[in-house]
Design a protein around this motif. Structure first.
Motif, PDB file in Angstrom:
ATOM      1  N   CYS A  90       0.850  -1.183   0.000  1.00  0.00           N
ATOM      2  CA  CYS A  90       0.000   0.000   0.000  1.00  0.00           C
ATOM      3  C   CYS A  90       0.891   1.240   0.000  1.00  0.00           C
ATOM      4  N   MET A  92       0.242   4.057   1.289  1.00  0.00           N
ATOM      5  CA  MET A  92       0.128   4.773   2.558  1.00  0.00           C
ATOM      6  C   MET A  92       1.005   4.039   3.584  1.00  0.00           C
ATOM      7  N   CYS A  94       0.712   3.425   7.570  1.00  0.00           N
ATOM      8  CA  CYS A  94       0.196   3.526   8.943  1.00  0.00           C
ATOM      9  C   CYS A  94       1.148   2.783   9.888  1.00  0.00           C
ATOM     10  N   CYS A  97       0.119  -0.831  10.733  1.00  0.00           N
ATOM     11  CA  CYS A  97      -0.306  -1.719   9.638  1.00  0.00           C
ATOM     12  C   CYS A  97       0.294  -3.123   9.765  1.00  0.00           C
ATOM     13  N   LYS A 173      -8.725   4.676   2.881  1.00  0.00           N
ATOM     14  CA  LYS A 173      -8.441   5.885   3.674  1.00  0.00           C
ATOM     15  C   LYS A 173      -8.103   7.012   2.699  1.00  0.00           C
TER      16      LYS A 173
HETATM   17  S1  SF4 Z   1      -3.390   0.084   7.381  1.00  0.00           S
HETATM   18 FE1  SF4 Z   1      -2.626   1.919   6.300  1.00  0.00          FE
HETATM   19  S2  SF4 Z   1      -0.731   1.239   5.297  1.00  0.00           S
HETATM   20 FE2  SF4 Z   1      -1.855  -0.608   5.875  1.00  0.00          FE
HETATM   21  S3  SF4 Z   1      -3.063  -1.142   4.052  1.00  0.00           S
HETATM   22 FE3  SF4 Z   1      -4.378   0.132   5.363  1.00  0.00          FE
HETATM   23  S4  SF4 Z   1      -4.059   2.226   4.604  1.00  0.00           S
HETATM   24 FE4  SF4 Z   1      -2.391   0.985   3.816  1.00  0.00          FE
END
Ligand code: SF4
Length: 366
Positions: A90, A92, A94, A97, A173
């Motif tokens: 991903c 992003m 986090c 994660c 998100k």
């Molecule tokens: S938790 Fe955050 S980094 Fe992990 S898949 Fe979801 S949006 Fe992506």
């Protein structure tokens, strides 16, 4: 999204979707490869492979089953969900994660053999024409984060619109809903957002968008007739959590009609043992591991049961104050916790799945 490099597996070279990706990223250096395994091995031995991998695209084919039952967790009630893996990793980042400790392939990997995927979903749905099955793409990535370059949802939404017994969930998100708005979804796609208070988003969800922007994107989908879902997951227990989460709920329903929300999940922060060391090294300032978390019967660390029950009871009360008819469920929790929070518990996963089915069918009849 800033990508540093694209590796194009020669097996995916001729796919039209590969050409779409390359066209969308004309300035990113590209290299064609024959052996993705040795490339993956080479990068996996670097420090922070998952962080590096988020900036490198691997375009390839997937061999094997991409549609699987949600792994859930042992000794807990599962909701009978199925996951579709069209992307892994991903863009992003986090701090909490679970993918950080889970993926063997660090690259942001886009699988372009979509015809095979659609055939697999079609065959799966034909095995059980009676039940209404829920399938989603948000387990090994964010469903919409890459939509501008890899428009998988634009194929899946029309596909599901014609399926009598399947509902698609896109969990995100991001705000990448522009390409969804004019599609003829026929109520068979639920667009859902993960929700956390603004402070949590700022501190722990790097690369994601603000809560107000998520709500704005959800409102646009609502105006186009999509059913909506929201996931308060992971809920992080910390000083001041009550005020922050209650305000997030109020902020959400200032713009969102609860009558169009098909489901809301609650899940306290939990993590597999190996995540902590990886996440603390990648995010030295993270606060998610500060609370007291203990290993459960499935090996995952969680808040104490009393704390989880308190969180879920309060969250449910705030949500029901908005609308008593909201369908709220718990993700990966035991029967005991269900009982304490709601005063009843699903008999088993099948029972919970039937409740989802009833809920969705109620909306489809409207
Ligand atoms: S938790 Fe955050 S980094 Fe992990 S898949 Fe979801 S949006 Fe992506």
């Amino acid at each position: 999204m800033q990508f540093e490099k694209i590796y194009l597996d020669e097996k995916a070279e001729r796919d039209s979707i590969s050409k779409t990706i390359l066209k969308a990223l004309p300035n990113v250096p590209m290299e064609t490869i024959q052996d993705k395994r040795s490339l993956i091995k080479q990068f996996s031995s670097m420090s922070d492979p998952i962080g590096i991998g988020k900036r490198i695209l691997l375009i390839t084919h997937f061999y094997g089953r991409r549609l699987k039952p949600c792994p859930g967790t042992s000794n807990h009630i599962c909701c009978g969900y199925y996951v579709i893996n069209g992307i892994t990793n991903c863009p992003m980042d986090c701090s909490y994660c679970v993918l950080q400790g889970y993926l063997n392939n660090p690259f942001l990997t886009l699988y372009t053999n979509w015809d095979d995927l659609l055939q697999e979903i079609d065959a799966f749905l034909s095995t059980d024409r009676q039940s209404l099955l829920r399938l989603g793409t948000g387990e090994l990535s964010d469903s919409l984060a890459l939509e501008p370059i890899f428009p998988l949802s634009q194929f899946l939404i029309p596909f599901f619109s014609e399926k009598r017994n399947g509902v698609l969930e896109l969990k995100t998100k991001s705000v990448n809903v522009g390409s969804l708005l004019d599609l003829d979804h026929r109520g068979k796609t639920v667009v859902s957002w993960s929700v956390n208070p603004p402070k949590m988003i700022e501190e722990e969800e790097k690369g994601t968008v603000l809560l107000k922007d998520r709500i704005d994107a959800a409102r646009k989908c609502q105006e186009k007739g999509y059913l909506l879902g929201f996931h308060f997951d992971p809920i992080i227990y910390h000083e001041g959590w009550e005020r922050e989460y209650e305000e997030a709920i109020l902020q959400l329903f200032k713009q969102i009609d609860p009558g169009r929300v098909v489901w809301i999940s609650l899940g306290g922060f939990r993590y597999p043992p190996k995540l902590k060391a990886i996440a603390e090294e990648r995010f030295p300032r993270t606060n998610v591991f500060l609370g007291e978390l203990f290993p459960g019967r499935d090996g995952k660390f969680r808040y104490l049961k009393e704390i989880r029950v308190e969180i879920y009871q309060k969250m449910t009360r705030w949500l029901r104050e908005v609308d008593p008819g909201l369908f709220v469920y718990l993700c990966m929790e035991s029967k005991e916790v269900w009982e304490k929070v709601f005063g009843w518990t699903p008999e088993n996963s099948r029972h919970l799945n039937q409740m989802f089915e009833k809920r969705v069918r109620g909306f489809l009849k409207e």
